[in-house]
Structure formats: structure tokens, C-alpha cells
Scaffold this active site. Structure first.
Site, mmCIF file in Angstrom:
data_model
loop_
_atom_site.group_PDB
_atom_site.id
_atom_site.type_symbol
_atom_site.label_atom_id
_atom_site.label_comp_id
_atom_site.label_asym_id
_atom_site.label_seq_id
_atom_site.Cartn_x
_atom_site.Cartn_y
_atom_site.Cartn_z
ATOM 1 N N GLN A 128 12.834 18.265 29.576
ATOM 2 C CA GLN A 128 12.539 18.989 30.810
ATOM 3 C C GLN A 128 12.470 18.019 31.990
ATOM 4 O O GLN A 128 11.611 17.139 32.013
ATOM 5 C CB GLN A 128 11.195 19.721 30.689
ATOM 6 C CG GLN A 128 10.833 20.531 31.919
ATOM 7 C CD GLN A 128 9.430 21.107 31.822
ATOM 8 O OE1 GLN A 128 8.465 20.379 31.590
ATOM 9 N NE2 GLN A 128 9.301 22.409 31.992
ATOM 10 N N GLY A 129 13.352 18.179 32.960
ATOM 11 C CA GLY A 129 13.359 17.330 34.153
ATOM 12 C C GLY A 129 12.873 18.102 35.358
ATOM 13 O O GLY A 129 13.669 18.474 36.225
ATOM 14 N N SER A 131 9.218 17.365 36.862
ATOM 15 C CA SER A 131 8.309 16.540 37.671
ATOM 16 C C SER A 131 9.023 15.361 38.316
ATOM 17 O O SER A 131 9.964 14.796 37.751
ATOM 18 C CB SER A 131 7.182 15.983 36.800
ATOM 19 O OG SER A 131 6.516 17.017 36.136
ATOM 20 N N SER A 163 9.493 14.119 28.798
ATOM 21 C CA SER A 163 9.236 13.919 27.361
ATOM 22 C C SER A 163 10.549 13.943 26.587
ATOM 23 O O SER A 163 11.402 14.800 26.834
ATOM 24 C CB SER A 163 8.327 15.027 26.827
ATOM 25 O OG SER A 163 7.137 15.106 27.554
ATOM 26 N N GLU A 246 6.207 28.216 28.671
ATOM 27 C CA GLU A 246 5.584 26.920 28.358
ATOM 28 C C GLU A 246 4.064 27.061 28.264
ATOM 29 O O GLU A 246 3.427 26.472 27.404
ATOM 30 C CB GLU A 246 5.970 25.910 29.446
ATOM 31 C CG GLU A 246 5.629 24.477 29.089
ATOM 32 C CD GLU A 246 6.099 23.473 30.153
ATOM 33 O OE1 GLU A 246 6.734 23.905 31.138
ATOM 34 O OE2 GLU A 246 5.807 22.287 29.991
HETATM 35 C C1 LIG Z 1 1.929 14.633 27.936
HETATM 36 C C2 LIG Z 1 2.701 15.035 29.158
HETATM 37 C C3 LIG Z 1 4.012 15.435 29.024
HETATM 38 C C4 LIG Z 1 4.741 15.790 30.149
HETATM 39 N N1 LIG Z 1 6.045 16.152 29.972
HETATM 40 C C5 LIG Z 1 6.783 16.484 31.061
HETATM 41 C C6 LIG Z 1 8.163 16.808 30.908
HETATM 42 O O1 LIG Z 1 8.711 16.779 29.809
HETATM 43 N N2 LIG Z 1 8.868 17.130 32.000
HETATM 44 C C7 LIG Z 1 8.303 17.187 33.250
HETATM 45 O O2 LIG Z 1 9.001 17.535 34.194
HETATM 46 N N3 LIG Z 1 6.992 16.850 33.446
HETATM 47 C C8 LIG Z 1 6.234 16.509 32.378
HETATM 48 N N4 LIG Z 1 4.907 16.158 32.547
HETATM 49 C C9 LIG Z 1 4.384 16.061 33.902
HETATM 50 C C10 LIG Z 1 3.351 17.088 34.281
HETATM 51 O O3 LIG Z 1 3.938 18.360 34.467
HETATM 52 C C11 LIG Z 1 2.656 16.581 35.569
HETATM 53 O O4 LIG Z 1 1.986 15.387 35.231
HETATM 54 C C12 LIG Z 1 1.680 17.589 36.114
HETATM 55 O O5 LIG Z 1 2.332 18.702 36.630
HETATM 56 C C13 LIG Z 1 0.761 16.977 37.203
HETATM 57 O O6 LIG Z 1 1.513 16.338 38.182
HETATM 58 P P1 LIG Z 1 1.151 14.844 38.629
HETATM 59 O O7 LIG Z 1 1.072 13.999 37.400
HETATM 60 O O8 LIG Z 1 2.153 14.447 39.688
HETATM 61 O O9 LIG Z 1 -0.292 14.921 39.250
HETATM 62 P P2 LIG Z 1 -0.666 15.364 40.737
HETATM 63 O O10 LIG Z 1 0.045 16.621 41.071
HETATM 64 O O11 LIG Z 1 -0.468 14.201 41.655
HETATM 65 O O12 LIG Z 1 -2.196 15.686 40.597
HETATM 66 C C14 LIG Z 1 -3.228 14.681 40.665
HETATM 67 C C15 LIG Z 1 -4.573 15.390 40.626
HETATM 68 O O13 LIG Z 1 -4.737 16.243 41.785
HETATM 69 C C16 LIG Z 1 -5.038 17.569 41.374
HETATM 70 N N5 LIG Z 1 -4.405 18.531 42.294
HETATM 71 C C17 LIG Z 1 -3.146 18.491 42.755
HETATM 72 N N6 LIG Z 1 -2.894 19.563 43.548
HETATM 73 C C18 LIG Z 1 -4.034 20.303 43.568
HETATM 74 C C19 LIG Z 1 -4.404 21.504 44.215
HETATM 75 N N7 LIG Z 1 -3.543 22.186 44.974
HETATM 76 N N8 LIG Z 1 -5.662 21.970 44.025
HETATM 77 C C20 LIG Z 1 -6.544 21.289 43.225
HETATM 78 N N9 LIG Z 1 -6.243 20.137 42.612
HETATM 79 C C21 LIG Z 1 -5.009 19.636 42.763
HETATM 80 C C22 LIG Z 1 -4.442 17.696 39.973
HETATM 81 O O14 LIG Z 1 -5.070 18.724 39.246
HETATM 82 C C23 LIG Z 1 -4.710 16.311 39.403
HETATM 83 O O15 LIG Z 1 -6.030 16.230 38.918
HETATM 84 C C24 LIG Z 1 4.147 15.781 31.442
HETATM 85 C C25 LIG Z 1 2.815 15.379 31.579
HETATM 86 C C26 LIG Z 1 2.094 14.995 30.453
HETATM 87 C C27 LIG Z 1 0.684 14.567 30.629
#
Ligand SMILES: Cc1cc2nc3c(=O)[nH]c(=O)nc-3n(C[C@H](O)[C@H](O)[C@H](O)COP(=O)(O)OP(=O)(O)OC[C@H]3O[C@@H](n4cnc5c(N)ncnc54)[C@H](O)[C@@H]3O)c2cc1C
Length: 425
Positions: A128-129, A131, A163, A246
Site C-alpha cells: 500500500q503506497g 502515506s 509495508s 482495512e
Molecule cells: C506498522 C505500520 C504499518 C504501516 N503500513 C503502511 C503501509 O503499508 N502503507 C502506507 O501507506 N502507510 C502505512 N503506515 C503509515 C500509517 O498509515 C501512518 O503512520 C499513519 O497514518 C499516521 O501518519 P504519520 O505517521 O504521518 O503521523 P502524523 O499524521 O504526523 O501524526 C502524528 C501525531 O499527530 C496526531 N494527529 C495528526 N492529525 C491529528 C488531528 N487532526 N487531530 C488529532 N491528532 C492528530 C496523530 O494521531 C499522531 O499522534 C503504517 C504505519 C505503521 C505503524
């Protein structure tokens, strides 16, 4: 509503259990976490075994090569697989649990013919691409750009946390096709073959020491327009369909595993000695050599003799039972309406919280054992410690806990929307 299993469902369970008893012992041990080739071979081999026995895509409609099983049969399938110790869906997670279902709901008949049977047979592994470094929770801000050039899109940008990227054949890719439109309206959902020139995959190392996800750099990557799912700029709506699978149903097999973890932890509590376990206490000092089985320590008290720990184990087990009931509701809704509803966010939120609570409980029961990723003194502590670490990722992956709360507040409870963030942040 009849909550008992019908004769046909009981028969389905009996046949499945007999089949699992026959095949599961013949499957070798799972490869090491960082043996990517080995893991892919292992997961794909199990998928082929399921396919040949008619159990692949158990809940997919028959017209798309699935088994057409009812929601109840689907849940029985997951329960029995866990019970038999069959391999987890593993690297087929994206393909089977959300890319495939999204293709069933949204793709053209040609795209469905091309990919769905291959996913079911284990011939195609997907990733999945979605993020990006500056687009996680605020996914609609994604910047990976796709520019139309004849009958191809030319894609440039960067994805992160992808992932299984280095083991995948295809990627469900979100790109920006109209940078001038409001951010939710300029996104398109593409099928990206991972062997296309211009893709650079750089693995990231996680806290557990493995590298299950990667950064993916896209440099003039040419994707045929024929690989677009749905209309150009309609990708946000389709991504929401992907998310509903998902969050709604893709965590079901995880839940079955978690319920097994609780049972295992209870069994382990009966083996772990407590020097000072006393009724009503959650604490206990450890003797110097704590990891010895109860039998070898005579009548010594164990973690199980601690009322507080026993009570918490019961409470956690009851919470997972409640999540199982919610799952039945979500799975039935998905079967009735084609896609799971917004209730998936309720499940995802509470499931992630419960896994943290289970992890904390495991820490208290294992005490010093919670510092080891390996089993100790013949006691299976490693799975609980790994589960504790895995729980940390569950409140981030597939939409963070805070984001699920926003969705529930705004879209289920009808609370006012949060104010937009200003350009200055
Ligand atoms: C094990 C794992 C597997 C993954 N696999 C994939 C994958 O295969 N493909 C893919 O595309 N992505 C994948 N991801 C990515 C995942 O979808 C993102 O990490 C997730 O959506 C959070 O984005 P971020 O890491 O940029 O955090 P951010 O969005 O930067 O968030 C940082 C913090 O701010 C908080 N926050 C942000 N916005 C708000 C808001 N509006 N209100 C309140 N709080 C807020 C969040 O809750 C978090 O605590 C994976 C993540 C993990 C941990």
C-alpha cells in the site's frame, strides 16, 4: 436473530477442522522475520494450499473466484485457522484484505480479471503506497504527482511506511493528478507494478529489529492509464473504500490471535512463581531464579494467585469478547452492503486500546521476563513481549487513534468539525 450455529455451519466447521488437522502439521516452521524471500515463499505457499482446497478468499464473492462463504462461515474459518495454528495471512494481507476487496468494489472487469485470481492463488503480493512524509493522518495532503503523458501517467514523489514494499509485485498507489483542485478532489488511485523502472525501495528498521516497511522513491515512473481504478481525481472516494476494509474487517484475524494471546497469558500466569503474591496485590517481588515451572517449585504461589491480576485477565478477556461481537456486526454489514461501514473506526480504536491494555497486563505478569524477546526457561514469553511492542504500532497503522476519535466524533456522533489548521500551522 438466531445466535446459535446452524447445522450447515457446524458441518462447515467440522469439515474445515478435519482438513486443517490434516494439512497444518505438514507446514514447516515460519522463517526468520528478516528472511524476506523465505517469508514470501512461506506465505504464498500457504495461500496456494488454501486455494487448492477451495478456502482462498473465503468471504469473496464466488463470481470473483472466492468461496462465497457467509459472514458466520468467514468467522468460523478465522477461528479454526487460529485454533489449528495455521499460518497468518502474512504478506498477502494487503492483496487479500483490502486491495482485492477494493478492486471487487471499484475496478473495471478487465482489472478484476487480471488481478483477483492472481491474488487468490498467491501469485501476486500487494503493498500500500498511501502515506508520505508530510501526509499521514492528513493523507489528502499527499504530493506524489502524476502527470498524464499520452496513455501513461508519469509519477514522481515519495511514499513512506510501505509495508512489504520490497517483496510486493503491485502497489495500491495514491497520486495527485490535479494540484489546483481542493486537496480531496485531485487524487487518483493507481495500480503500480513494483518492477516498473524508476522505483527505489529503501527499507526502514523498526524497534523490533526487522525492516517490514520501507521508503519508496518514485522517479519518472510510467504507469499505464489502464491501471487507473475509477475516474481520474476520484481516488479519495476509492481510498475511503480501501480504508473501510482495512479498518473494518482486515483486523479480524488479528483479533482472533489476540484472544488466543489472552488464553496463553492466563496459562502462563499459572506457571510463573510469585515470591510475595498475595490476594488483592498486583505486585510481587521476584526470587533470583523466577523462570522455573511451578511443578519444580512445589506449592509456591503463582501470578494466577494474585486477585488483581486474575481480575484484570478476566476483564481483558471480556473486552475482547465484546470486540468479537462488534466484529460479527461489521462483517455482517460488509456482507449486506458490499463494504464495511464507519463502525470499522469504532472497532479499530477500541482494538488498538485493548492491545495496549493486554500488553501492560503481560508486563505485570511476566515482570522481568517482559525484557526478553525470546522464550525463557521453556516458558513461551516471547510472543507476549513481541505483542506488547506490536501494540504500539496498532494505534498508528491504518489511521491513528486520535484520527479514529475525530472520525467517530464528526461522522458518527455529528459533533462539530475541528477547525482547519492555518497555513502557519
Ligand atoms: C506498522 C505500520 C504499518 C504501516 N503500513 C503502511 C503501509 O503499508 N502503507 C502506507 O501507506 N502507510 C502505512 N503506515 C503509515 C500509517 O498509515 C501512518 O503512520 C499513519 O497514518 C499516521 O501518519 P504519520 O505517521 O504521518 O503521523 P502524523 O499524521 O504526523 O501524526 C502524528 C501525531 O499527530 C496526531 N494527529 C495528526 N492529525 C491529528 C488531528 N487532526 N487531530 C488529532 N491528532 C492528530 C496523530 O494521531 C499522531 O499522534 C503504517 C504505519 C505503521 C505503524
Amino acid at each position: 436473530m438466531n445466535l446459535r450455529y446452524s447445522d450447515e455451519e457446524e458441518q462447515f466447521r467440522t469439515d474445515l477442522r478435519a482438513w486443517l488437522q490434516e494439512v497444518v502439521p505438514g507446514i514447516g516452521p515460519a522463517p526468520d522475520e528478516d528472511d524476506w524471500e523465505g517469508r514470501r515463499d512461506y506465505d504464498v505457499a500457504w495461500q496456494k494450499v488454501l486455494y487448492e482446497a477451495g478456502y482462498a478468499g473465503i468471504h469473496w464473492p464466488e463470481e470473483y473466484g472466492g468461496n462465497g462463504a457467509s459472514p458466520v462461515e468467514h468467522l468460523i474459518f478465522l477461528e479454526e485457522n487460529e485454533r489449528a495454528g495455521a499460518p497468518y495471512v502474512g504478506m498477502n494481507f494487503v492483496g487479500l484484505l483490502h486491495a482485492g476487496p477494493t478492486l471487487i468494489a471499484e475496478a473495471s472487469p478487465e482489472q478484476q480479471r487480471r488481478h483477483l485470481p492472481a491474488i487468490l492463488k498467491g501469485d501476486e503480493v500487494w503493498c500500500q503506497g498511501f502515506s508520505e512524509p508530510a501526509a499521514g493522518s492528513d493523507l489528502a495532503s499527499l504530493r506524489t504527482r502524476a502527470v498524464l503523458d499520452g496513455d501513461e501517467y508519469v509519477v514522481n514523489g515519495q511514499k513512506i511506511w510501505t509495508s512489504f514494499a520490497h517483496a510486493a509485485d503491485y502497489c495500491e498507489l495514491l497520486v495527485r493528478t490535479d494540484p489546483d483542485a481542493p486537496k480531496h478532489k485531485g487524487i487518483t488511485w493507481l495500480i503500480l507494478p513494483m518492477d516498473t523502472p524508476g522505483i527505489d525501495i529503501r527499507p526502514l528498521r523498526t524497534i523490533r529489529g526487522g525492516s517490514e516497511f520501507s521508503e519508496v522513491f518514485l522517479d519518472d515512473v510510467r504507469v499505464p492509464v489502464a491501471n487507473r481504478v475509477g475516474d481520474e481525481n476520484d481516488g479519495w472516494r476509492i481510498a475511503m473504500v480501501t480504508f473501510s476494509f482495512e479498518r473494518g474487517t482486515a483486523f479480524v484475524s488479528e483479533l482472533v490471535y489476540s484472544m488466543q494471546l489472552v488464553r496463553d497469558l492466563a496459562a502462563l500466569a499459572k506457571e510463573l512463581p510469585r515470591a510475595s503474591a498475595r490476594e488483592g496485590s498486583n505486585r510481587g517481588g521476584l526470587p533470583a531464579r523466577s523462570f522455573e515451572r511451578r511443578e519444580s517449585r512445589g506449592t509456591q504461589r503463582t501470578a494466577w494467585d494474585d486477585d488483581g491480576l486474575r481480575h484484570e485477565l478476566g476483564a481483558v478477556a471480556a473486552e475482547f469478547d465484546a470486540l468479537w461481537a462488534l466484529t460479527k456486526r461489521n462483517v455482517s454489514q460488509a456482507a449486506r452492503e458490499g463494504v464495511p461501514g464507519i463502525g470499522g473506526s469504532v472497532f479499530k480504536l477500541h482494538y488498538a486500546e485493548m492491545r495496549h491494555r493486554l500488553g501492560n497486563l503481560a508486563d505485570r505478569i511476566l515482570e522481568r521476563g517482559s525484557l526478553s524477546l525470546d522464550d525463557l526457561d521453556g516458558l513461551a514469553v516471547g510472543a507476549h513481549v513481541k505483542g506488547r511492542i506490536h501494540a504500539m504500532s496498532l494505534s498508528i497503522a491504518a489511521g491513528t487513534t486520535q484520527v479514529q476519535r475525530n472520525i467517530i466524533g464528526e461522522r458518527i456522533l455529528g459533533l462539530p468539525k475541528e477547525p482547519p489548521v492555518s497555513a502557519s500551522g
